[in-house]
Design a protein around this motif. Structure first.
Motif, mmCIF file in Angstrom:
data_model
loop_
_atom_site.group_PDB
_atom_site.id
_atom_site.type_symbol
_atom_site.label_atom_id
_atom_site.label_comp_id
_atom_site.label_asym_id
_atom_site.label_seq_id
_atom_site.Cartn_x
_atom_site.Cartn_y
_atom_site.Cartn_z
ATOM 1 N N ARG A 169 35.605 39.258 36.923
ATOM 2 C CA ARG A 169 35.888 40.055 38.117
ATOM 3 C C ARG A 169 35.203 39.520 39.362
ATOM 4 N NH1 ARG A 169 35.158 45.961 35.620
ATOM 5 N NH2 ARG A 169 37.100 46.060 34.473
ATOM 6 N N SER B 181 36.892 37.396 41.998
ATOM 7 C CA SER B 181 37.772 37.960 43.029
ATOM 8 C C SER B 181 36.965 38.679 44.104
ATOM 9 C CB SER B 181 38.747 38.957 42.403
ATOM 10 O OG SER B 181 39.321 38.420 41.266
ATOM 11 N N PRO C 205 34.906 38.305 47.305
ATOM 12 C CA PRO C 205 34.697 37.262 48.326
ATOM 13 C C PRO C 205 33.239 36.813 48.521
ATOM 14 C CG PRO C 205 36.314 38.840 49.079
ATOM 15 C CD PRO C 205 35.783 39.376 47.796
ATOM 16 N N LYS D 95 43.342 31.808 45.934
ATOM 17 C CA LYS D 95 43.953 33.098 46.242
ATOM 18 C C LYS D 95 43.170 33.817 47.343
ATOM 19 C CE LYS D 95 45.217 37.064 43.593
ATOM 20 N NZ LYS D 95 44.686 37.660 42.368
ATOM 21 N N LEU D 96 41.865 33.718 47.273
ATOM 22 C CA LEU D 96 41.027 34.389 48.271
ATOM 23 C C LEU D 96 40.750 33.491 49.461
ATOM 24 C CD1 LEU D 96 38.086 36.106 46.337
ATOM 25 C CD2 LEU D 96 40.170 37.153 47.160
ATOM 26 N N ARG E 27 38.443 31.164 49.425
ATOM 27 C CA ARG E 27 36.983 31.103 49.494
ATOM 28 C C ARG E 27 36.545 29.954 48.607
ATOM 29 N NH1 ARG E 27 37.943 33.968 52.854
ATOM 30 N NH2 ARG E 27 37.179 36.038 53.445
ATOM 31 N N SER F 218 34.716 34.690 56.199
ATOM 32 C CA SER F 218 35.802 35.365 56.899
ATOM 33 C C SER F 218 35.592 35.163 58.399
ATOM 34 C CB SER F 218 35.776 36.856 56.555
ATOM 35 O OG SER F 218 34.448 37.313 56.521
ATOM 36 N N THR G 95 35.145 46.678 39.608
ATOM 37 C CA THR G 95 36.389 47.428 39.565
ATOM 38 C C THR G 95 37.394 46.753 38.650
ATOM 39 O OG1 THR G 95 35.945 47.696 41.885
ATOM 40 C CG2 THR G 95 37.938 48.699 41.063
ATOM 41 N N ASP H 141 42.193 44.545 40.891
ATOM 42 C CA ASP H 141 41.778 43.568 41.883
ATOM 43 C C ASP H 141 41.229 44.284 43.100
ATOM 44 O OD1 ASP H 141 44.294 41.018 41.371
ATOM 45 O OD2 ASP H 141 42.327 41.336 40.498
ATOM 46 N N PRO H 142 40.246 43.682 43.749
ATOM 47 C CA PRO H 142 39.762 44.314 44.972
ATOM 48 C C PRO H 142 40.856 44.281 46.037
ATOM 49 C CG PRO H 142 38.811 42.154 44.700
ATOM 50 C CD PRO H 142 39.542 42.460 43.440
ATOM 51 N N GLN I 5 43.257 43.485 48.656
ATOM 52 C CA GLN I 5 43.748 42.167 49.053
ATOM 53 C C GLN I 5 43.403 41.904 50.508
ATOM 54 O OE1 GLN I 5 45.255 39.832 47.041
ATOM 55 N NE2 GLN I 5 44.544 41.263 45.479
ATOM 56 N N LEU I 6 43.036 40.678 50.764
ATOM 57 C CA LEU I 6 42.665 40.343 52.140
ATOM 58 C C LEU I 6 43.912 40.034 52.934
ATOM 59 C CD1 LEU I 6 39.673 38.007 51.405
ATOM 60 C CD2 LEU I 6 39.593 40.329 52.256
#
Lengths: 190, 257
Positions: free
Chosen positions: A11, A14, A16, A76-77, A79, B236, B249, B252-253, B255-256
């Motif tokens: 987890r 995902s 950031p 996907k992120l 990062r 960011s 969680t 998925d957190p 989404q950005l």
């Protein structure tokens, strides 16, 4: 070898901030522990024995080969863990004996990732030799890692250099002897 | 009929009557006490019987357990009152309830402590009760009885006699377990509450939504970082400060973009 399929990322992968070095010391320690666990399980999943730490120039492809490029860069992120932080993770793992720079140096661009340490590999080889009653016989290194006889052994497909490290440990303990030239080495177990 | 006696004998008579009243009173009292004792004994055995017959349900069925706890509360019984100094022999209810209820919560409390200490490094000792429940459920075997957030709160309550630092606090509307004895100031609570919405906040989000000055927002965020309660994402556009709870969680957190 069969394709192990995609690695189920944990987890935190995902999350950031996982890719930014945390400023709080305690948080940073938690971060290092998580990265170290992730690197080990990722490499174990893909049976990677070493990681190249410098980003390769061909990282544009959408589905990269398993390796540092995929591991430290969450596309996907969008990062990524930068190289300095990756080195910090590797250094953290080195303290645990779970990583080492290739060549045994203090730093480098390629690092061994020991999801099994050389000692552990040595133990596995020794067990296998014992279980298959091959003490006293001479085996080539190729036979050990690529031969049909070891298909079900965990060290099948083991990196040659790593195998030599492991056998070196057995030699030191007087449990094995290595003969021969560079590319046609053999080993005898006692 | 009664007439005031005259002479010395009257004194004797009144002494006798008052003695008779007293003895009658005490016999009434003792019969009352006996009746109460019987009632208590009956109640006790019934409760015991109930707890024994339903021990399994109490342990395995969360809504039944909640009902039972509510019933106990209604009749003024705390099933978790663990140590009673007066009885001397441990909790009377522990004996009555065959330990089933107590043990359930104590075992749960151990798991809560485990989750809190496992995650303390990453969350600074503040974790949402919901997350605790999730990770306890995750670590359990298939088919294990369900537990509710209410159970977890009760379990945390059982830790009190140990003089532990575990307590439940509210941030916004959500209960959190705090395993490090630290007070949050109002600004910090406000930030943590804001973080619940998206999983993260930034300085400008705080400035816009809470009408804070930049310095105030910056200070609150930095305080929480130094408590280990937030993680920073510097990749960011504007630095984002994330709640570590979002790491745990299941889905998925957010989404950005």
């Amino acid at each position: 070898m069969s394709n192990p399929g995609p690695f189920p990322f944990p987890r935190e992968y995902s999350f950031p901030p996982f890719f930014t070095r945390q400023t709080n010391l305690t948080t940073h320690h938690a971060q290092l522990v998580k990265w170290s666990t992730l690197v080990l399980s990722y490499c174990r999943h893909h049976r990677l024995f070493k990681l190249s730490l410098t980003p390769s120039s061909t990282s544009s492809s959408s589905s990269p080969e398993p390796g540092a490029d995929e591991l430290f860069h969450n596309r996907k992120l969008d990062r990524r863990l930068n190289t300095a932080d990756i080195r910090e993770v590797i250094d953290f793992m080195r303290k645990d004996g779970r990583a080492e720079y290739v060549g045994g140096k203090e730093t480098g661009d390629v690092a061994w990732v020991y999801w099994r340490t050389p000692e552990e590999w040595a133990g596995l080889v020794e067990e296998w030799v014992d279980a298959t009653g091959q003490k006293g016989t001479v085996l080539t290194l190729y036979e050990l890692t690529e031969g049909d006889a070891t298909l079900n052994a965990e060290f099948h497909g083991l990196d040659t250099e790593l195998l030599q490290k492991a056998l070196g440990i057995l030699v030191k303990r007087g449990k094995a002897q290595i003969f021969g030239q560079e590319d046609s080495q053999g080993v005898k177990f006692f | 009929m009664s007439r005031k006696g005259v002479g010395l004998a009257a004194f004797d008579r009144s002494r006798i009557t008052s003695a008779q009243y007293a003895s009658h009173g005490s016999s009434l009292r003792s019969s009352d006490a006996a009746a109460l004792e019987t009632q208590l004994a009956v109640f006790r055995s019934l409760l015991q019987q109930f707890a024994q017959t339903h021990a399994k349900d109490i342990r395995s069925n969360p809504s039944f357990r909640a009902q039972f706890a509510r019933m106990c509360a209604a009749i003024g019984v705390d099933p978790l009152a663990a140590s009673s100094t007066r009885e001397g022999g441990g909790s009377i209810w522990a004996q009555l309830l065959g330990r089933s209820v107590n043990d359930f919560y104590f075992e749960l409390a151990v798991k809560v402590v485990e989750v809190c200490s496992d995650t303390r490094e990453e969350n600074g000792g503040l974790i949402e009760v919901r997350k605790v429940r999730e990770s306890i459920l995750q670590s359990r075997m298939e088919g294990a009885p369900d537990i509710t957030e209410d159970d977890i709160l009760r379990a945390v309550g059982t830790l009190k006699p140990l003089g532990s630092s575990y307590s439940v606090i509210k941030v916004g509307s959500k209960p959190y377990i705090r395993s490090v004895p630290k007070e949050l100031n109002t600004d910090q609570s406000a930030v943590l509450e804001a973080v619940q919405v998206l999983g993260y906040v930034s300085v400008s989000m705080l400035m816009v939504n809470l009408k804070w000055t930049r310095a105030r927002a910056q200070t609150a965020l930095e305080d929480l970082i130094s408590e280990g309660m937030l993680w920073v994402d510097k990749q960011s556009v504007e630095w984002e400060y994330w709640s570590p709870g979002f790491m745990l969680t299941a889905q998925d957190p957010v989404q950005l973009g």
